[in-house]
Design a protein around this motif. Structure first.
Motif, PDB file in Angstrom:
ATOM      1  N   ALA A   1       4.430 -38.999 -37.307  1.00  0.00           N
ATOM      2  CA  ALA A   1       4.731 -39.729 -36.074  1.00  0.00           C
ATOM      3  C   ALA A   1       3.456 -40.199 -35.381  1.00  0.00           C
ATOM      4  O   ALA A   1       3.505 -40.705 -34.256  1.00  0.00           O
ATOM      5  N   SER A   2       2.320 -40.032 -36.068  1.00  0.00           N
ATOM      6  CA  SER A   2       1.037 -40.456 -35.510  1.00  0.00           C
ATOM      7  C   SER A   2       0.609 -41.776 -36.158  1.00  0.00           C
ATOM      8  O   SER A   2       0.660 -41.932 -37.370  1.00  0.00           O
ATOM      9  N   VAL A   3       0.193 -42.726 -35.318  1.00  0.00           N
ATOM     10  CA  VAL A   3      -0.177 -44.056 -35.810  1.00  0.00           C
ATOM     11  C   VAL A   3      -1.562 -44.434 -35.294  1.00  0.00           C
ATOM     12  O   VAL A   3      -1.820 -44.403 -34.090  1.00  0.00           O
ATOM     13  N   LYS A   4      -2.426 -44.777 -36.224  1.00  0.00           N
ATOM     14  CA  LYS A   4      -3.766 -45.267 -35.883  1.00  0.00           C
ATOM     15  C   LYS A   4      -3.771 -46.775 -36.076  1.00  0.00           C
ATOM     16  O   LYS A   4      -3.518 -47.277 -37.168  1.00  0.00           O
ATOM     17  N   ALA A   5      -4.037 -47.502 -34.996  1.00  0.00           N
ATOM     18  CA  ALA A   5      -4.022 -48.963 -35.053  1.00  0.00           C
ATOM     19  C   ALA A   5      -5.320 -49.517 -34.493  1.00  0.00           C
ATOM     20  O   ALA A   5      -5.751 -49.131 -33.397  1.00  0.00           O
ATOM     21  N   TYR A   6      -5.939 -50.412 -35.246  1.00  0.00           N
ATOM     22  CA  TYR A   6      -7.208 -50.990 -34.810  1.00  0.00           C
ATOM     23  C   TYR A   6      -6.983 -52.055 -33.733  1.00  0.00           C
ATOM     24  O   TYR A   6      -5.882 -52.576 -33.554  1.00  0.00           O
ATOM     25  N   ALA A   7      -8.070 -52.366 -33.029  1.00  0.00           N
ATOM     26  CA  ALA A   7      -7.988 -53.202 -31.828  1.00  0.00           C
ATOM     27  C   ALA A   7      -7.333 -54.551 -32.055  1.00  0.00           C
ATOM     28  O   ALA A   7      -6.643 -55.072 -31.175  1.00  0.00           O
ATOM     29  N   GLY A   8      -7.541 -55.147 -33.221  1.00  0.00           N
ATOM     30  CA  GLY A   8      -7.024 -56.489 -33.458  1.00  0.00           C
ATOM     31  C   GLY A   8      -5.600 -56.554 -33.965  1.00  0.00           C
ATOM     32  O   GLY A   8      -5.054 -57.648 -34.154  1.00  0.00           O
ATOM     33  N   VAL A   9      -4.974 -55.412 -34.179  1.00  0.00           N
ATOM     34  CA  VAL A   9      -3.578 -55.397 -34.639  1.00  0.00           C
ATOM     35  C   VAL A   9      -2.691 -56.017 -33.565  1.00  0.00           C
ATOM     36  O   VAL A   9      -2.756 -55.636 -32.400  1.00  0.00           O
ATOM     37  N   SER A  10      -1.878 -56.964 -33.939  1.00  0.00           N
ATOM     38  CA  SER A  10      -0.960 -57.543 -32.950  1.00  0.00           C
ATOM     39  C   SER A  10       0.121 -56.514 -32.624  1.00  0.00           C
ATOM     40  O   SER A  10       0.549 -55.738 -33.488  1.00  0.00           O
TER      41      SER A  10
ATOM     42  N   GLY B   1     -15.640 -52.241 -17.749  1.00  0.00           N
ATOM     43  CA  GLY B   1     -16.139 -53.235 -18.684  1.00  0.00           C
ATOM     44  C   GLY B   1     -17.262 -52.724 -19.570  1.00  0.00           C
ATOM     45  O   GLY B   1     -17.968 -53.503 -20.210  1.00  0.00           O
ATOM     46  N   LYS B   2     -17.409 -51.409 -19.637  1.00  0.00           N
ATOM     47  CA  LYS B   2     -18.531 -50.823 -20.383  1.00  0.00           C
ATOM     48  C   LYS B   2     -18.139 -50.280 -21.755  1.00  0.00           C
ATOM     49  O   LYS B   2     -18.984 -49.810 -22.500  1.00  0.00           O
ATOM     50  N   TYR B   3     -16.857 -50.335 -22.071  1.00  0.00           N
ATOM     51  CA  TYR B   3     -16.378 -49.783 -23.335  1.00  0.00           C
ATOM     52  C   TYR B   3     -15.723 -50.874 -24.166  1.00  0.00           C
ATOM     53  O   TYR B   3     -15.004 -51.721 -23.643  1.00  0.00           O
ATOM     54  N   ALA B   4     -15.940 -50.829 -25.472  1.00  0.00           N
ATOM     55  CA  ALA B   4     -15.268 -51.737 -26.392  1.00  0.00           C
ATOM     56  C   ALA B   4     -14.303 -50.899 -27.237  1.00  0.00           C
ATOM     57  O   ALA B   4     -14.725 -49.999 -27.960  1.00  0.00           O
ATOM     58  N   VAL B   5     -13.012 -51.176 -27.133  1.00  0.00           N
ATOM     59  CA  VAL B   5     -12.007 -50.412 -27.872  1.00  0.00           C
ATOM     60  C   VAL B   5     -12.040 -50.800 -29.345  1.00  0.00           C
ATOM     61  O   VAL B   5     -11.947 -51.976 -29.694  1.00  0.00           O
ATOM     62  N   LEU B   6     -12.168 -49.787 -30.215  1.00  0.00           N
ATOM     63  CA  LEU B   6     -12.154 -50.004 -31.661  1.00  0.00           C
ATOM     64  C   LEU B   6     -10.771 -49.750 -32.248  1.00  0.00           C
ATOM     65  O   LEU B   6     -10.270 -50.528 -33.045  1.00  0.00           O
ATOM     66  N   TYR B   7     -10.194 -48.630 -31.874  1.00  0.00           N
ATOM     67  CA  TYR B   7      -8.835 -48.335 -32.320  1.00  0.00           C
ATOM     68  C   TYR B   7      -8.205 -47.309 -31.389  1.00  0.00           C
ATOM     69  O   TYR B   7      -8.896 -46.669 -30.579  1.00  0.00           O
TER      70      TYR B   7
END
Length: 305
Positions: free
Chosen positions: A98-107, A184-190
């Motif tokens: 039930a755990s899902v890892k999704a990267y930032a660009g996933v729609s 605005g100091k963090y860039a989300v990767l996933y």
């Protein structure tokens, strides 16, 4: 950015195997379809390339902005003399139980499709967001009683050149906000989400119901950025409707006749048109109800004034 700096960046991106594009416009990268020309747009397709790109720009002190699906962005009509980093190629999804890892660009539409396929409940509302996972996390997106913060377990971010893992608590989520949006100091990767095991049919039924409600209440035939204002305690769309603002038009921007919280692009809107209309909506709420609504869309390349 000088021509020399631009040429240097182009050479570096080629060395990093990062696709780049000159003179693309924000109007091509956002759902509102407005905004000026961008000096350089880059498309890293792995976290390593993303990190290298950001580190290089910060080292050179070149201004940059990160864009996913562009569904919650209002960029000014002025040209952007910097770099836009698009996350659209960071699109991997990994599911374990039930755990899902999704990267930032996933729609979010793709994520919802995977949840339906696996019979995982709790994220059905993702099917109704025209967003990317990164943008949804940054803005703590939500609808129909569900919000991103409710299913986030942890978020991987790029911060000061290093990848850090933040728990949901450290993300500082609040209504349509987060530590990522505020600073605005963090860039989300996933992001890693937790869902509830259900059945594909049950998830499908919920998604179908939500999409029907969306079609009935939102102006899907126009370009927009969704609701443009919010308040922590008050439903501002209802108050805007009661104030008779539906149909109010400035240039090519209009308060939707279907949903008073939406500003739509009727075909030839400028960023200035949209921004002026949002200001008029805020002023009306203050004058009529004494409340100060917050701007939900992210303003890009606007002067502080």
């Amino acid at each position: 950015m000088t021509n020399g700096e631009l040429e240097f960046l182009l050479a570096k991106m080629k060395k990093f195997s990062v696709q780049s594009c000159q003179n693309l416009a924000f109007s091509q990268l956002t759902t509102l379809g407005v905004g000026g020309t961008i000096k350089l747009t880059v498309y890293p397709d792995t976290p390593r390339k993303f990190k290298r790109s950001v580190s290089l720009l910060e080292k050179l002190r070149v201004k940059y902005y990160i864009v996913g699906k562009g569904s919650n962005i209002l960029a000014s009509d002025d040209d952007f003399d910097g770099v836009v980093i698009s996350t659209v190629k960071l699109s991997a999804i990994k599911i374990r139980g039930a755990s899902v890892k999704a990267y930032a660009g996933v729609s979010t539409a793709k994520l919802a499709l995977e949840l339906k396929r696996k019979g995982l409940s709790g994220g059905e509302f993702f099917a109704c967001l025209p967003a990317s996972v990164g943008g949804a996390v940054v803005c703590n997106a939500g609808c129909y009683g569900q919000n991103v913060e409710e299913m986030v377990k942890k978020v991987a971010v790029l911060y000061k050149g290093k990848i850090k893992i933040l728990s949901a608590k450290k993300c500082g989520f609040s209504k349509r906000n987060s530590i990522f949006k505020r600073t605005g100091k963090y860039a989300v990767l996933y992001a890693v989400f937790k869902f509830v095991k259900s059945t594909p049919q049950a998830v499908y039924n919920t998604i179908t119901d939500m999409k029907c409600k969306k079609a009935q209440s939102q102006p899907l035939n126009y370009r927009s950025a969704g609701c443009v204002l919010y308040h922590d305690r008050v439903a501002v769309s209802k108050l805007l409707d009661e104030s008779g603002l539906k149909g109010l038009t400035i240039g090519g921007a209009q308060v939707s006749l279907k949903h008073a919280g939406f500003v739509v692009n009727t075909g030839d809107a400028t960023s200035c048109d949209v921004y002026s209309l949002i200001r008029r909506m805020r002023e009306t709420l203050t004058a009529n109800y004494g409340i100060s609504a917050k701007t939900e869309v992210c303003l890009v390349n606007f002067s502080k004034e």
